[in-house]
Scaffold this motif. Structure first.
Motif, PDB file in Angstrom:
ATOM      1  N   PHE A  43       8.387  -9.291 -28.483  1.00 33.65           N
ATOM      2  CA  PHE A  43       9.838  -8.892 -27.966  1.00 33.65           C
ATOM      3  C   PHE A  43      10.230  -9.310 -26.633  1.00 33.65           C
ATOM      4  O   PHE A  43       9.125 -10.152 -25.976  1.00 33.65           O
ATOM      5  N   GLU A  44      11.341  -9.448 -26.121  1.00 33.02           N
ATOM      6  CA  GLU A  44      11.776 -10.056 -24.907  1.00 33.02           C
ATOM      7  C   GLU A  44      11.291  -9.168 -23.676  1.00 33.02           C
ATOM      8  O   GLU A  44      11.401  -8.280 -23.785  1.00 33.02           O
ATOM      9  N   VAL A  45      10.883  -9.939 -22.788  1.00 36.50           N
ATOM     10  CA  VAL A  45      10.321  -9.417 -21.678  1.00 36.50           C
ATOM     11  C   VAL A  45      11.024 -10.173 -20.353  1.00 36.50           C
ATOM     12  O   VAL A  45      11.103 -11.386 -20.598  1.00 36.50           O
ATOM     13  N   TRP A  46      11.286  -9.576 -19.187  1.00 41.10           N
ATOM     14  CA  TRP A  46      11.756 -10.206 -17.892  1.00 41.10           C
ATOM     15  C   TRP A  46      11.517  -9.435 -16.679  1.00 41.10           C
ATOM     16  O   TRP A  46      11.031  -8.286 -16.739  1.00 41.10           O
ATOM     17  N   ASP A  47      11.728 -10.070 -15.643  1.00 42.65           N
ATOM     18  CA  ASP A  47      11.466  -9.389 -14.143  1.00 42.65           C
ATOM     19  C   ASP A  47       9.958  -9.138 -14.064  1.00 42.65           C
ATOM     20  O   ASP A  47       9.700  -7.872 -13.612  1.00 42.65           O
ATOM     21  N   LEU A  48       9.078  -9.725 -14.500  1.00 44.29           N
ATOM     22  CA  LEU A  48       7.630  -9.472 -14.589  1.00 44.29           C
ATOM     23  C   LEU A  48       7.338  -9.558 -12.972  1.00 44.29           C
ATOM     24  O   LEU A  48       7.432 -10.554 -12.387  1.00 44.29           O
ATOM     25  N   GLU A  49       6.494  -8.545 -12.521  1.00 43.42           N
ATOM     26  CA  GLU A  49       5.784  -8.861 -11.170  1.00 43.42           C
ATOM     27  C   GLU A  49       4.754  -7.822 -11.188  1.00 43.42           C
ATOM     28  O   GLU A  49       4.771  -6.632 -11.907  1.00 43.42           O
ATOM     29  N   ALA A  50       4.000  -7.939 -10.070  1.00 47.78           N
ATOM     30  CA  ALA A  50       2.721  -6.871  -9.665  1.00 47.78           C
ATOM     31  C   ALA A  50       2.534  -6.973  -8.158  1.00 47.78           C
ATOM     32  O   ALA A  50       2.922  -7.705  -7.445  1.00 47.78           O
ATOM     33  N   GLU A  51       2.299  -5.806  -7.791  1.00 45.77           N
ATOM     34  CA  GLU A  51       1.648  -5.677  -6.297  1.00 45.77           C
ATOM     35  C   GLU A  51       0.546  -4.753  -6.279  1.00 45.77           C
ATOM     36  O   GLU A  51       0.266  -4.008  -7.239  1.00 45.77           O
ATOM     37  N   ALA A  52      -0.188  -4.946  -5.266  1.00 43.15           N
ATOM     38  CA  ALA A  52      -1.453  -4.167  -5.091  1.00 43.15           C
ATOM     39  C   ALA A  52      -1.339  -3.194  -4.002  1.00 43.15           C
ATOM     40  O   ALA A  52      -0.583  -3.689  -2.616  1.00 43.15           O
ATOM     41  N   GLY A  53      -1.476  -1.780  -4.104  1.00 41.17           N
ATOM     42  CA  GLY A  53      -1.263  -0.858  -2.997  1.00 41.17           C
ATOM     43  C   GLY A  53      -2.396  -0.660  -2.201  1.00 41.17           C
ATOM     44  O   GLY A  53      -3.592  -1.011  -2.497  1.00 41.17           O
ATOM     45  N   ASP A  54      -2.103  -0.193  -0.843  1.00 42.74           N
ATOM     46  CA  ASP A  54      -3.467   0.339  -0.180  1.00 42.74           C
ATOM     47  C   ASP A  54      -4.208   1.307  -0.486  1.00 42.74           C
ATOM     48  O   ASP A  54      -5.485   1.530  -0.233  1.00 42.74           O
ATOM     49  N   ASP A  55      -4.041   2.049  -1.582  1.00 43.79           N
ATOM     50  CA  ASP A  55      -4.707   3.105  -2.300  1.00 43.79           C
ATOM     51  C   ASP A  55      -5.655   2.659  -3.266  1.00 43.79           C
ATOM     52  O   ASP A  55      -6.505   3.468  -3.974  1.00 43.79           O
ATOM     53  N   GLY A  56      -5.558   1.240  -3.373  1.00 46.53           N
ATOM     54  CA  GLY A  56      -6.342   0.637  -4.420  1.00 46.53           C
ATOM     55  C   GLY A  56      -5.743   0.445  -5.815  1.00 46.53           C
ATOM     56  O   GLY A  56      -6.389   0.064  -6.735  1.00 46.53           O
ATOM     57  N   LYS A  57      -4.569   0.969  -6.054  1.00 41.66           N
ATOM     58  CA  LYS A  57      -3.999   0.806  -7.296  1.00 41.66           C
ATOM     59  C   LYS A  57      -3.169  -0.348  -7.417  1.00 41.66           C
ATOM     60  O   LYS A  57      -2.669  -0.927  -6.475  1.00 41.66           O
ATOM     61  N   PHE A  97      -3.545  -8.866 -12.644  1.00 41.39           N
ATOM     62  CA  PHE A  97      -4.912  -9.224 -11.753  1.00 41.39           C
ATOM     63  C   PHE A  97      -4.420 -10.007 -10.785  1.00 41.39           C
ATOM     64  O   PHE A  97      -3.488 -10.524 -10.440  1.00 41.39           O
ATOM     65  N   LYS A  98      -5.540 -10.099  -9.691  1.00 40.99           N
ATOM     66  CA  LYS A  98      -5.510 -10.940  -8.495  1.00 40.99           C
ATOM     67  C   LYS A  98      -5.752 -12.536  -8.983  1.00 40.99           C
ATOM     68  O   LYS A  98      -6.977 -12.490  -9.413  1.00 40.99           O
ATOM     69  N   ASN A  99      -5.278 -13.442  -8.454  1.00 43.60           N
ATOM     70  CA  ASN A  99      -5.525 -14.569  -8.979  1.00 43.60           C
ATOM     71  C   ASN A  99      -5.250 -15.546  -7.357  1.00 43.60           C
ATOM     72  O   ASN A  99      -4.111 -15.773  -6.845  1.00 43.60           O
ATOM     73  N   ASN A 100      -6.182 -15.889  -6.939  1.00 44.31           N
ATOM     74  CA  ASN A 100      -6.577 -16.678  -5.609  1.00 44.31           C
ATOM     75  C   ASN A 100      -5.704 -15.534  -4.669  1.00 44.31           C
ATOM     76  O   ASN A 100      -5.069 -16.177  -3.847  1.00 44.31           O
ATOM     77  N   GLY A 101      -6.109 -14.135  -4.667  1.00 42.23           N
ATOM     78  CA  GLY A 101      -5.410 -13.304  -3.827  1.00 42.23           C
ATOM     79  C   GLY A 101      -4.048 -13.000  -3.998  1.00 42.23           C
ATOM     80  O   GLY A 101      -3.747 -11.927  -3.311  1.00 42.23           O
ATOM     81  N   SER A 102      -3.283 -13.344  -4.859  1.00 43.28           N
ATOM     82  CA  SER A 102      -2.111 -13.058  -5.245  1.00 43.28           C
ATOM     83  C   SER A 102      -1.914 -12.175  -6.667  1.00 43.28           C
ATOM     84  O   SER A 102      -2.787 -12.712  -7.708  1.00 43.28           O
ATOM     85  N   MET A 103      -0.990 -11.108  -6.554  1.00 44.17           N
ATOM     86  CA  MET A 103      -1.080 -10.705  -7.955  1.00 44.17           C
ATOM     87  C   MET A 103      -0.220 -11.222  -8.861  1.00 44.17           C
ATOM     88  O   MET A 103       0.740 -11.989  -8.350  1.00 44.17           O
ATOM     89  N   VAL A 104      -0.754 -11.412  -9.998  1.00 46.63           N
ATOM     90  CA  VAL A 104       0.150 -12.153 -11.131  1.00 46.63           C
ATOM     91  C   VAL A 104       0.038 -11.070 -12.311  1.00 46.63           C
ATOM     92  O   VAL A 104      -0.691 -10.258 -12.680  1.00 46.63           O
ATOM     93  N   VAL A 105       1.413 -11.408 -13.174  1.00 49.58           N
ATOM     94  CA  VAL A 105       1.259 -10.538 -14.566  1.00 49.58           C
ATOM     95  C   VAL A 105       1.304 -11.719 -15.570  1.00 49.58           C
ATOM     96  O   VAL A 105       2.106 -12.540 -15.553  1.00 49.58           O
ATOM     97  N   LYS A 106       0.612 -11.440 -16.656  1.00 52.59           N
ATOM     98  CA  LYS A 106       0.434 -12.251 -17.784  1.00 52.59           C
ATOM     99  C   LYS A 106       0.591 -11.263 -18.867  1.00 52.59           C
ATOM    100  O   LYS A 106       0.488 -10.042 -18.916  1.00 52.59           O
TER     101      LYS A 106
END
Length: 237
Positions: free
Chosen positions: A127-141, A101-110
């Motif tokens: 289980f182990e997770v790594w390299d988590l990141e997120a982005e918002a596209g111009d198409d609303g996704k 979701f967006k947090n203060n305008g920036s995308m975050v993953v929890k």
């Protein structure tokens, strides 16, 4: 006769049609499911059956890891999207979720360990997770990227995905309980030759740039049709 044969308009047209037929047709590719930016490449992709969402993934059997890119459109710009693996069941309860979701305008993953429908608490997954990141596209996704450890020799996983209206005080608000939301679950095949169960609503993963299987058969059929047609054409000449 030879010059006439070489430049016969009918033959040129026939040859052009044959080229278009025998060229590899990647029916099972990800060209229509491109991710924003295209900064990462994945071996497989599938269009999930609900919530206008897609999943790109690469399974590495040598180290039992799965790299994913989940894409979906939240109900609004301040909403959230989530993708999860459920190690013990097929529904949401018990799932291990990645939520963006967006947090203060920036995308975050929890990460959320959803022990029950009434308990959605961010925390460490099973289980182990790594390299988590997120982005918002111009198409609303929104797109969630990440890698996770899966059980050794795993052939399929129970996956769940969802979208919600927003986040309040760091907690995701409840999603709708419409038909599409309730049907957002299914099997994810990691190995293509696994038999699918009758109860699984999710389609089999599509292999990007597949140049074997159906594509090879189609090329063989087209080649046979071309040879037969060429023989008939030469007989008329």
């Amino acid at each position: 006769m030879k010059m006439g044969f070489l430049f016969c308009p009918s033959l040129i047209l026939f040859f052009s049609l044959w080229v278009s037929l025998i060229s590899p047709t990647h029916s099972f590719n990800c060209s229509s499911l491109k991710l924003p930016g295209g900064k990462k490449q994945y071996s497989n992709c599938t269009e999930l059956p609900t919530l206008n969402s897609t999943l790109h993934f690469t399974y590495n059997a040598t180290n039992s890891s799965l790299s994913i890119a989940f894409s979906a459109a939240p109900p609004n710009a301040n909403g959230w999207v989530a993708w999860a693996i459920n190690p013990t069941a097929t529904g949401m309860a018990g799932s291990q979720a990645l939520l963006a979701f967006k947090n203060n305008g920036s995308m975050v993953v929890k990460t959320y360990n959803i022990s029950s429908y009434s308990s959605i608490v961010d925390g460490k997954l099973s289980f182990e997770v790594w390299d988590l990141e997120a982005e918002a596209g111009d198409d609303g996704k929104m797109v969630i990227y990440g890698s996770l450890k899966v059980p050794a020799s795993a052939e399929k996983l129970n996956q769940v995905w969802q979208v919600g209206p927003g986040v309040s005080n760091g907690h995701p608000m409840k999603h709708e309980f419409a038909k599409a939301n309730l049907a957002a679950l299914g099997e994810l095949k990691l190995v293509e030759n696994v038999s699918s169960g009758a109860s699984s609503p999710a389609p089999a993963p599509q292999v990007a740039n597949n140049e074997s299987g159906d594509g090879s058969k189609l090329m063989e059929i087209n080649a046979g049709l071309w040879i037969s047609g060429l023989v008939s054409l030469l007989a008329l000449m």
